[in-house]
Design a protein around this motif. Structure first.
Motif, mmCIF file in Angstrom:
data_model
loop_
_atom_site.group_PDB
_atom_site.id
_atom_site.type_symbol
_atom_site.label_atom_id
_atom_site.label_comp_id
_atom_site.label_asym_id
_atom_site.label_seq_id
_atom_site.Cartn_x
_atom_site.Cartn_y
_atom_site.Cartn_z
ATOM 1 N N ALA A 8 0.857 -1.198 0.000
ATOM 2 C CA ALA A 8 0.000 0.000 0.000
ATOM 3 C C ALA A 8 0.888 1.240 0.000
ATOM 4 O O ALA A 8 1.595 1.500 0.977
ATOM 5 C CB ALA A 8 -0.900 -0.015 1.235
ATOM 6 N N ASP A 10 0.885 4.303 0.769
ATOM 7 C CA ASP A 10 0.213 5.378 1.505
ATOM 8 C C ASP A 10 1.242 6.412 1.964
ATOM 9 O O ASP A 10 1.621 6.436 3.136
ATOM 10 C CB ASP A 10 -0.545 4.797 2.715
ATOM 11 C CG ASP A 10 -1.614 3.798 2.298
ATOM 12 O OD1 ASP A 10 -2.208 3.976 1.218
ATOM 13 O OD2 ASP A 10 -1.859 2.833 3.047
ATOM 14 N N LYS A 32 -0.538 -0.990 -4.353
ATOM 15 C CA LYS A 32 -1.907 -0.491 -4.190
ATOM 16 C C LYS A 32 -1.882 1.038 -4.156
ATOM 17 O O LYS A 32 -1.164 1.643 -3.356
ATOM 18 C CB LYS A 32 -2.513 -1.023 -2.896
ATOM 19 C CG LYS A 32 -3.953 -0.549 -2.686
ATOM 20 C CD LYS A 32 -4.584 -1.210 -1.483
ATOM 21 C CE LYS A 32 -4.353 -0.478 -0.185
ATOM 22 N NZ LYS A 32 -5.044 0.813 -0.063
ATOM 23 N N THR A 122 -12.612 -2.719 8.017
ATOM 24 C CA THR A 122 -12.109 -3.320 9.257
ATOM 25 C C THR A 122 -12.161 -2.322 10.415
ATOM 26 O O THR A 122 -11.999 -2.702 11.572
ATOM 27 C CB THR A 122 -10.681 -3.867 9.057
ATOM 28 O OG1 THR A 122 -9.952 -2.964 8.234
ATOM 29 C CG2 THR A 122 -10.700 -5.221 8.399
ATOM 30 N N PRO A 181 -6.153 -7.020 3.960
ATOM 31 C CA PRO A 181 -5.229 -6.128 4.676
ATOM 32 C C PRO A 181 -5.120 -6.581 6.131
ATOM 33 O O PRO A 181 -5.597 -7.661 6.475
ATOM 34 C CB PRO A 181 -5.906 -4.761 4.554
ATOM 35 C CG PRO A 181 -7.340 -5.027 4.278
ATOM 36 C CD PRO A 181 -7.497 -6.452 3.849
ATOM 37 N N ARG A 184 0.774 -8.121 9.392
ATOM 38 C CA ARG A 184 1.959 -7.671 10.134
ATOM 39 C C ARG A 184 2.944 -8.832 10.270
ATOM 40 O O ARG A 184 2.538 -9.988 10.185
ATOM 41 C CB ARG A 184 1.580 -7.219 11.556
ATOM 42 C CG ARG A 184 0.695 -5.996 11.633
ATOM 43 C CD ARG A 184 1.456 -4.724 11.301
ATOM 44 N NE ARG A 184 0.599 -3.556 11.404
ATOM 45 C CZ ARG A 184 -0.159 -3.076 10.426
ATOM 46 N NH1 ARG A 184 -0.173 -3.677 9.251
ATOM 47 N NH2 ARG A 184 -0.887 -1.992 10.597
ATOM 48 N N GLN A 193 -4.891 -1.269 13.254
ATOM 49 C CA GLN A 193 -5.574 -2.478 12.792
ATOM 50 C C GLN A 193 -5.903 -3.313 14.024
ATOM 51 O O GLN A 193 -5.056 -3.516 14.890
ATOM 52 C CB GLN A 193 -4.677 -3.292 11.841
ATOM 53 C CG GLN A 193 -4.335 -2.560 10.552
ATOM 54 C CD GLN A 193 -5.465 -2.603 9.538
ATOM 55 O OE1 GLN A 193 -6.598 -2.952 9.856
ATOM 56 N NE2 GLN A 193 -5.160 -2.222 8.309
ATOM 57 N N VAL A 211 -2.522 -7.241 1.450
ATOM 58 C CA VAL A 211 -2.173 -5.825 1.313
ATOM 59 C C VAL A 211 -1.355 -5.453 2.544
ATOM 60 O O VAL A 211 -1.826 -5.634 3.670
ATOM 61 C CB VAL A 211 -3.438 -4.938 1.269
ATOM 62 C CG1 VAL A 211 -3.048 -3.463 1.244
ATOM 63 C CG2 VAL A 211 -4.312 -5.285 0.074
ATOM 64 N N GLY A 213 0.917 -2.368 4.327
ATOM 65 C CA GLY A 213 1.310 -0.963 4.304
ATOM 66 C C GLY A 213 2.470 -0.697 5.225
ATOM 67 O O GLY A 213 3.624 -0.980 4.908
ATOM 68 N N ARG A 214 2.139 -0.178 6.415
ATOM 69 C CA ARG A 214 3.156 0.376 7.299
ATOM 70 C C ARG A 214 4.271 -0.570 7.718
ATOM 71 O O ARG A 214 5.387 -0.114 7.953
ATOM 72 C CB ARG A 214 2.474 0.976 8.538
ATOM 73 C CG ARG A 214 1.770 2.280 8.216
ATOM 74 C CD ARG A 214 0.716 2.623 9.216
ATOM 75 N NE ARG A 214 -0.418 1.711 9.152
ATOM 76 C CZ ARG A 214 -1.482 1.794 9.930
ATOM 77 N NH1 ARG A 214 -1.542 2.732 10.856
ATOM 78 N NH2 ARG A 214 -2.483 0.944 9.789
#
Ligand code: C5P
Length: 239
Positions: A8, A10, A32, A122, A181, A184, A193, A211, A213-214
């Motif tokens: 992601a 972002d 994404k 979510t 998503p 981790r 999340q 997916v 992201g961080r």
């Protein structure tokens, strides 16, 4: 399309995204593009990443009247991205219109982008479902029903939590895709999340795509974390 690992993107600044992707120069990535990036950088970011050869999930979560969503999907199909999405809460007529629009906009010789539906975000919890949305069913029941509705509308799959994948797989066809998503590594901070799983756990639960992201975008060494997580994803036993 083999099972994607979508990163992601972002980022709040153009320069950060550039620096980040530069560190992956030799990798073939699935990425994404969410609302934040799309509304900031517009179509140019889609063209740029497409030309770089990445597989693209354009995560714009459309939700409007069927005619508007259908016509918008027709325009998005021309971008030749791999996955696009809508909110299942828009209903069957809207999802069918989205699919028709995508079919109509896909150029000859190109593959229609896969169309998936967000079941419940979510960030929505049971209290919000009951008190704000006035939906008096349990979350699992709502998610499964929305997934079935998406399937009945001809969609390719849904975005959902990995924990919901077994229920959805039991209620929908084997070909119905789940994109999850909330991923981790075991060692990561969870952030906002609520319920997270590792890539390997997501695969064992039956996710078609993940997916992330961080865990990667905020890491000190994103490439190393990506490789570790991708290894976990690719290496895990498929459900
Ligand atoms: O940083 P993190 O791994 O939590 O990012 C998850 C990504 O997946 C974000 O881009 C977020 O918008 C997206 N997403 C999500 N939950 C959903 C749908 C999308 O976290 N239900």
């Amino acid at each position: 399309m083999n099972r994607p690992f979508f990163i992601a993107l972002d980022f709040d600044e153009h320069a950060k995204r550039h620096r980040f992707l530069k560190s992956f120069a030799a990798e073939t990535l699935d990425v994404k593009i969410g609302m934040e990036l799309f509304y900031r950088e517009g179509l140019s970011v889609v063209h740029e990443l497409k030309e770089a050869g990445y597989r693209l999930f354009l995560d714009l979560k459309l939700h409007d009247i069927p005619n508007t969503v259908g016509r918008t999907m027709r325009a998005l199909a021309e971008l030749d991205v791999d996955v696009v999405n809508v909110h299942a809460a828009g209903g069957k007529a809207m999802m069918e219109a989205a699919l028709e629009g995508l079919d109509a906009g896909t150029r000859a010789g190109k593959q229609r982008p896969k169309l998936i539906a967000v079941t419940q975000l979510t960030s929505t919890d049971s209290r919000m479902l009951a008190e704000e949305l006035l939906i008096d069913k349990a979350m699992d029941e709502v998610v499964v029903r929305y997934a079935q509705l998406a399937q009945e509308s001809g969609l390719d799959g849904v975005v959902c939590s990995a924990h919901e994948v077994p229920l959805i797989r039991a209620a929908c066809s084997d070909r119905f895709l789940t994109v999850t998503p909330g991923i981790r590594r075991q060692v990561d901070q969870v952030g906002d999340q609520v319920r997270v799983v590792t890539p390997g756990e997501a695969k064992a639960l039956g996710s078609w795509a993940i997916v992330v992201g961080r865990s990667i975008t905020a890491a000190a060494d994103p490439l190393a974390v990506y490789r570790e997580m991708n290894q976990d994803w690719k290496g895990a036993t498929e459900h």
